[in-house]
Design a protein around this motif. Sequence first.
Motif, PDB file in Angstrom:
ATOM      1  N   GLY A  34      21.316  29.260  13.246  1.00 30.14           N
ATOM      2  CA  GLY A  34      22.420  29.638  12.360  1.00 30.14           C
ATOM      3  C   GLY A  34      22.394  28.885  11.066  1.00 30.14           C
ATOM      4  O   GLY A  34      22.746  29.407  10.019  1.00 30.14           O
ATOM      5  N   ALA A  35      21.959  27.599  11.105  1.00 31.75           N
ATOM      6  CA  ALA A  35      21.976  26.785   9.891  1.00 31.75           C
ATOM      7  C   ALA A  35      20.815  27.100   8.979  1.00 31.75           C
ATOM      8  O   ALA A  35      20.796  26.679   7.847  1.00 31.75           O
ATOM      9  CB  ALA A  35      21.948  25.313  10.270  1.00 31.75           C
ATOM     10  N   ASP A  36      19.814  27.872   9.458  1.00 29.95           N
ATOM     11  CA  ASP A  36      18.636  28.129   8.650  1.00 29.95           C
ATOM     12  C   ASP A  36      18.778  29.402   7.836  1.00 29.95           C
ATOM     13  O   ASP A  36      17.820  29.884   7.262  1.00 29.95           O
ATOM     14  CB  ASP A  36      17.413  28.218   9.570  1.00 29.95           C
ATOM     15  N   ALA A  37      19.993  29.944   7.799  1.00 29.12           N
ATOM     16  CA  ALA A  37      20.191  31.181   7.055  1.00 29.12           C
ATOM     17  C   ALA A  37      19.947  30.935   5.595  1.00 29.12           C
ATOM     18  O   ALA A  37      20.486  30.027   5.002  1.00 29.12           O
ATOM     19  CB  ALA A  37      21.611  31.693   7.279  1.00 29.12           C
ATOM     20  N   ARG A  38      19.130  31.781   4.976  1.00 32.70           N
ATOM     21  CA  ARG A  38      18.780  31.584   3.574  1.00 32.70           C
ATOM     22  C   ARG A  38      19.745  32.304   2.660  1.00 32.70           C
ATOM     23  O   ARG A  38      19.771  32.043   1.489  1.00 32.70           O
ATOM     24  CB  ARG A  38      17.348  32.080   3.321  1.00 32.70           C
ATOM     25  N   SER A  48      30.283  30.708   6.117  1.00 31.53           N
ATOM     26  CA  SER A  48      30.015  29.998   7.349  1.00 31.53           C
ATOM     27  C   SER A  48      28.542  29.651   7.421  1.00 31.53           C
ATOM     28  O   SER A  48      28.121  28.963   8.333  1.00 31.53           O
ATOM     29  CB  SER A  48      30.415  30.851   8.554  1.00 31.53           C
ATOM     30  N   GLY A  49      27.739  30.165   6.496  1.00 32.53           N
ATOM     31  CA  GLY A  49      26.303  29.897   6.471  1.00 32.53           C
ATOM     32  C   GLY A  49      25.994  28.635   5.703  1.00 32.53           C
ATOM     33  O   GLY A  49      26.761  28.167   4.872  1.00 32.53           O
ATOM     34  N   TRP A  50      24.823  28.070   6.023  1.00 34.05           N
ATOM     35  CA  TRP A  50      24.369  26.871   5.328  1.00 34.05           C
ATOM     36  C   TRP A  50      23.680  27.269   4.030  1.00 34.05           C
ATOM     37  O   TRP A  50      22.970  28.260   3.981  1.00 34.05           O
ATOM     38  CB  TRP A  50      23.407  26.090   6.215  1.00 34.05           C
ATOM     39  N   ARG A  51      23.849  26.479   3.009  1.00 30.57           N
ATOM     40  CA  ARG A  51      23.279  26.761   1.698  1.00 30.57           C
ATOM     41  C   ARG A  51      22.178  25.764   1.369  1.00 30.57           C
ATOM     42  O   ARG A  51      22.236  24.604   1.776  1.00 30.57           O
ATOM     43  CB  ARG A  51      24.355  26.675   0.610  1.00 30.57           C
ATOM     44  N   ARG A  52      21.201  26.243   0.590  1.00 33.85           N
ATOM     45  CA  ARG A  52      20.136  25.381   0.103  1.00 33.85           C
ATOM     46  C   ARG A  52      20.474  24.870  -1.295  1.00 33.85           C
ATOM     47  O   ARG A  52      21.255  25.473  -2.020  1.00 33.85           O
ATOM     48  CB  ARG A  52      18.818  26.160   0.030  1.00 33.85           C
ATOM     49  N   LEU A  53      19.844  23.761  -1.670  1.00 31.45           N
ATOM     50  CA  LEU A  53      19.878  23.327  -3.054  1.00 31.45           C
ATOM     51  C   LEU A  53      18.997  24.242  -3.888  1.00 31.45           C
ATOM     52  O   LEU A  53      18.154  24.968  -3.364  1.00 31.45           O
ATOM     53  CB  LEU A  53      19.406  21.877  -3.167  1.00 31.45           C
ATOM     54  N   ASP A  54      19.195  24.211  -5.193  1.00 27.52           N
ATOM     55  CA  ASP A  54      18.431  25.107  -6.057  1.00 27.52           C
ATOM     56  C   ASP A  54      16.967  24.677  -6.108  1.00 27.52           C
ATOM     57  O   ASP A  54      16.655  23.518  -6.406  1.00 27.52           O
ATOM     58  CB  ASP A  54      19.023  25.093  -7.477  1.00 27.52           C
ATOM     59  N   PRO A  55      16.014  25.615  -5.830  1.00 28.22           N
ATOM     60  CA  PRO A  55      14.592  25.233  -5.810  1.00 28.22           C
ATOM     61  C   PRO A  55      14.038  24.858  -7.168  1.00 28.22           C
ATOM     62  O   PRO A  55      12.951  24.277  -7.256  1.00 28.22           O
ATOM     63  CB  PRO A  55      13.906  26.484  -5.254  1.00 28.22           C
ATOM     64  N   ARG A  56      14.758  25.184  -8.262  1.00 24.79           N
ATOM     65  CA  ARG A  56      14.262  24.794  -9.582  1.00 24.79           C
ATOM     66  C   ARG A  56      14.280  23.285  -9.776  1.00 24.79           C
ATOM     67  O   ARG A  56      13.806  22.765 -10.792  1.00 24.79           O
ATOM     68  CB  ARG A  56      15.087  25.483 -10.660  1.00 24.79           C
ATOM     69  N   SER A  57      14.805  22.584  -8.779  1.00 27.91           N
ATOM     70  CA  SER A  57      14.719  21.125  -8.803  1.00 27.91           C
ATOM     71  C   SER A  57      13.273  20.664  -8.876  1.00 27.91           C
ATOM     72  O   SER A  57      12.979  19.583  -9.425  1.00 27.91           O
ATOM     73  CB  SER A  57      15.388  20.550  -7.555  1.00 27.91           C
ATOM     74  N   LEU A  58      12.339  21.474  -8.349  1.00 25.94           N
ATOM     75  CA  LEU A  58      10.926  21.094  -8.394  1.00 25.94           C
ATOM     76  C   LEU A  58      10.416  21.006  -9.829  1.00 25.94           C
ATOM     77  O   LEU A  58       9.590  20.152 -10.153  1.00 25.94           O
ATOM     78  CB  LEU A  58      10.090  22.099  -7.597  1.00 25.94           C
ATOM     79  N   ARG A 111      12.321  17.385   0.808  1.00 32.30           N
ATOM     80  CA  ARG A 111      13.765  17.151   0.654  1.00 32.30           C
ATOM     81  C   ARG A 111      14.521  18.468   0.532  1.00 32.30           C
ATOM     82  O   ARG A 111      15.548  18.677   1.183  1.00 32.30           O
ATOM     83  CB  ARG A 111      14.012  16.283  -0.584  1.00 32.30           C
ATOM     84  N   LEU A 112      14.019  19.378  -0.327  1.00 28.60           N
ATOM     85  CA  LEU A 112      14.700  20.656  -0.497  1.00 28.60           C
ATOM     86  C   LEU A 112      14.659  21.483   0.780  1.00 28.60           C
ATOM     87  O   LEU A 112      15.635  22.178   1.121  1.00 28.60           O
ATOM     88  CB  LEU A 112      14.052  21.436  -1.641  1.00 28.60           C
ATOM     89  N   ARG A 113      13.556  21.445   1.504  1.00 23.80           N
ATOM     90  CA  ARG A 113      13.413  22.262   2.698  1.00 23.80           C
ATOM     91  C   ARG A 113      14.351  21.812   3.815  1.00 23.80           C
ATOM     92  O   ARG A 113      14.809  22.631   4.620  1.00 23.80           O
ATOM     93  CB  ARG A 113      11.963  22.201   3.183  1.00 23.80           C
ATOM     94  N   HIS A 114      14.653  20.519   3.872  1.00 24.06           N
ATOM     95  CA  HIS A 114      15.446  19.993   4.976  1.00 24.06           C
ATOM     96  C   HIS A 114      16.843  19.563   4.544  1.00 24.06           C
ATOM     97  O   HIS A 114      17.492  18.788   5.255  1.00 24.06           O
ATOM     98  CB  HIS A 114      14.716  18.811   5.624  1.00 24.06           C
ATOM     99  N   THR A 115      17.302  20.011   3.398  1.00 20.48           N
ATOM    100  CA  THR A 115      18.658  19.702   2.953  1.00 20.48           C
ATOM    101  C   THR A 115      19.486  20.977   2.941  1.00 20.48           C
ATOM    102  O   THR A 115      19.084  21.977   2.344  1.00 20.48           O
ATOM    103  CB  THR A 115      18.655  19.069   1.545  1.00 20.48           C
ATOM    104  N   ARG A 116      20.630  20.944   3.604  1.00 15.11           N
ATOM    105  CA  ARG A 116      21.564  22.069   3.637  1.00 15.11           C
ATOM    106  C   ARG A 116      22.979  21.533   3.433  1.00 15.11           C
ATOM    107  O   ARG A 116      23.279  20.386   3.803  1.00 15.11           O
ATOM    108  CB  ARG A 116      21.519  22.812   4.981  1.00 15.11           C
ATOM    109  N   TYR A 117      23.835  22.364   2.870  1.00 14.23           N
ATOM    110  CA  TYR A 117      25.251  22.000   2.794  1.00 14.23           C
ATOM    111  C   TYR A 117      26.088  23.228   3.090  1.00 14.23           C
ATOM    112  O   TYR A 117      25.633  24.368   2.946  1.00 14.23           O
ATOM    113  CB  TYR A 117      25.605  21.417   1.419  1.00 14.23           C
ATOM    114  N   ARG A 118      27.301  22.991   3.554  1.00 18.73           N
ATOM    115  CA  ARG A 118      28.192  24.087   3.924  1.00 18.73           C
ATOM    116  C   ARG A 118      29.622  23.695   3.607  1.00 18.73           C
ATOM    117  O   ARG A 118      30.031  22.549   3.834  1.00 18.73           O
ATOM    118  CB  ARG A 118      28.052  24.400   5.422  1.00 18.73           C
TER     119      ARG A 118
END
Length: 567
Positions: A34-38, A48-58, A111-118
Amino acid sequence: MGPGAGPDAGADPDAGTDPGADANTDPDPDPGPGADARTAPDSPAAGSGWRRLDPRSLLVTAELLLGAAFGAGVPVGAGLAAHLDFRAAVAWTLAGCALLVVGGLAVDVLRLRHTRYRVGAERVELRTGVLFTTRRSLPRDRIRSVDLTAHPLLRLLGLVKVRIGAGDQAAGGESALQLSPVRRAEGESLRRTLLRRAPAAGDSAGPALAAVAPGWVRYAPLSFLTPLLALTGWGAVMQVSQWFGAEETVVDWVRDTFSPLPALWTVLSLGSILLASGFVGALGLWTEMWWNYRLEREPDGTLRVRRGLLTTRSISLEEARLRGVDLVEPLGVRLAGAARVEAVATGLSRRDSEENDLSTLLPAAPRAVADAVTARVLRAPVALTRPELTPHPRAAFARRLRWSLGAALVPVAVLLGLAAALSVRGLAYAGAAVAAVLLPAGALLARDAYRSLGHGLAGPYLVVRSGTLRRSTVALRRDGVVGWTVRQSVFQRRVGLVTLRATTAAGAQAYAAYDVGESAGLRFAEEAVPELLTPFLAVPEATPGPAAADPADPAAVPSVRAGGDAR
């Protein structure tokens, strides 16, 4: 956790055990199906889904690493070229720079791949970690600030760093969650949602409480930071010249340029150059920090400070956390008729306030402007930082005069002692010159420090003032005082003085009225917060007789029992 779970259902079991920020370390890095929802809803409150940080951080990381590689590669390559063939030195330098950039990008990808917030209905959750998963959460009803920061690279990509604070004084920033980075629109949406704002189109905050004026920049060099910036600049020049092996060249150029001048003119010229460089540095630093400054009160009463030229900052302060203001007047700024305003608020650790200027509501500005801002911030009809304060006894001046003259005599005594021990007449002359300068200056500073002392009451606020090199006038809400600390040294006891400290949960935790008369100080504390100090006072029994006790009689004045610390 299934994808259909509610906002807080299925969160880690520890999340509900602590009313503050929760941290849980789990060796299992798998976030669960459930937390891996993109995909996540556009509104941060809806998900209720987990969010990723913006990939443009790279992209930002790559640019920063390239800059660091260039900055480190140039001196390293120059050093290698002195011992190796030029091509070999370039090859080794490029290999090191490539390793730095690729390694840094790999770390940021993980870091981006394993960071989520909700953002749930009751809590904000953050999950980070590669080998060990750390899960932290903040109850939404304890969130007190959502600050947005963006340096030039983030601004170029439309990104911001979000800091969500719970208003705790925890060390190490453990009470705050940081999301770095997210889209600017998402950061603004998070700020409005988490601070319980209704979405508004554009700026609905109304007229600004204060906005920057170009003339305020003239106060920037009038601080102790200016000579420090000058010395820092000189140190940077010497460091860079050392990297390229040109340190002796720089020193020889300075010696050849100023050797024809007398020693006094050489010192004055070098000092003027250093001060001019510090002057320019102070102007540049002020421009970077306070460009486009604006202080607003939003519809729900939250104070918001926006400022910054290259790195923009948006700092929010809930009015419910505000316990008062501190009008700060460093000596140079005060002589120019200016002051700055800082918030006395709960939830701002001293480290955060000093490192990030989170408590500064107004930079150095004309005193009339500073007084007007304090009145608007506190919703007072007049400035509470300009009341008629009660002066302190003359014994307080005597104490300050002894301190300042004693400090001034220390270098004089050292020089005279060396002159006597080494039989060097020049040291005696130097000691006399130092005494001629420092003793009058010490007396003037002592007089100014005494005149700065004062205390008083202004409606729901108590006001205390002290300091000379940094004069501070604090207006503190009386209902925010949770205790009094009464201190009296042996020397204070001989002249009937005490130091009162009003303890509070905000700002510096305690604000003092130094060297106030014992009876006047105790009456001030009792009147400011009735009954808080009463259990610690010893009132002499009235002697029978036809005449009433004279309130001015010291024998009829309450005194503090042993251990006078009211909490």
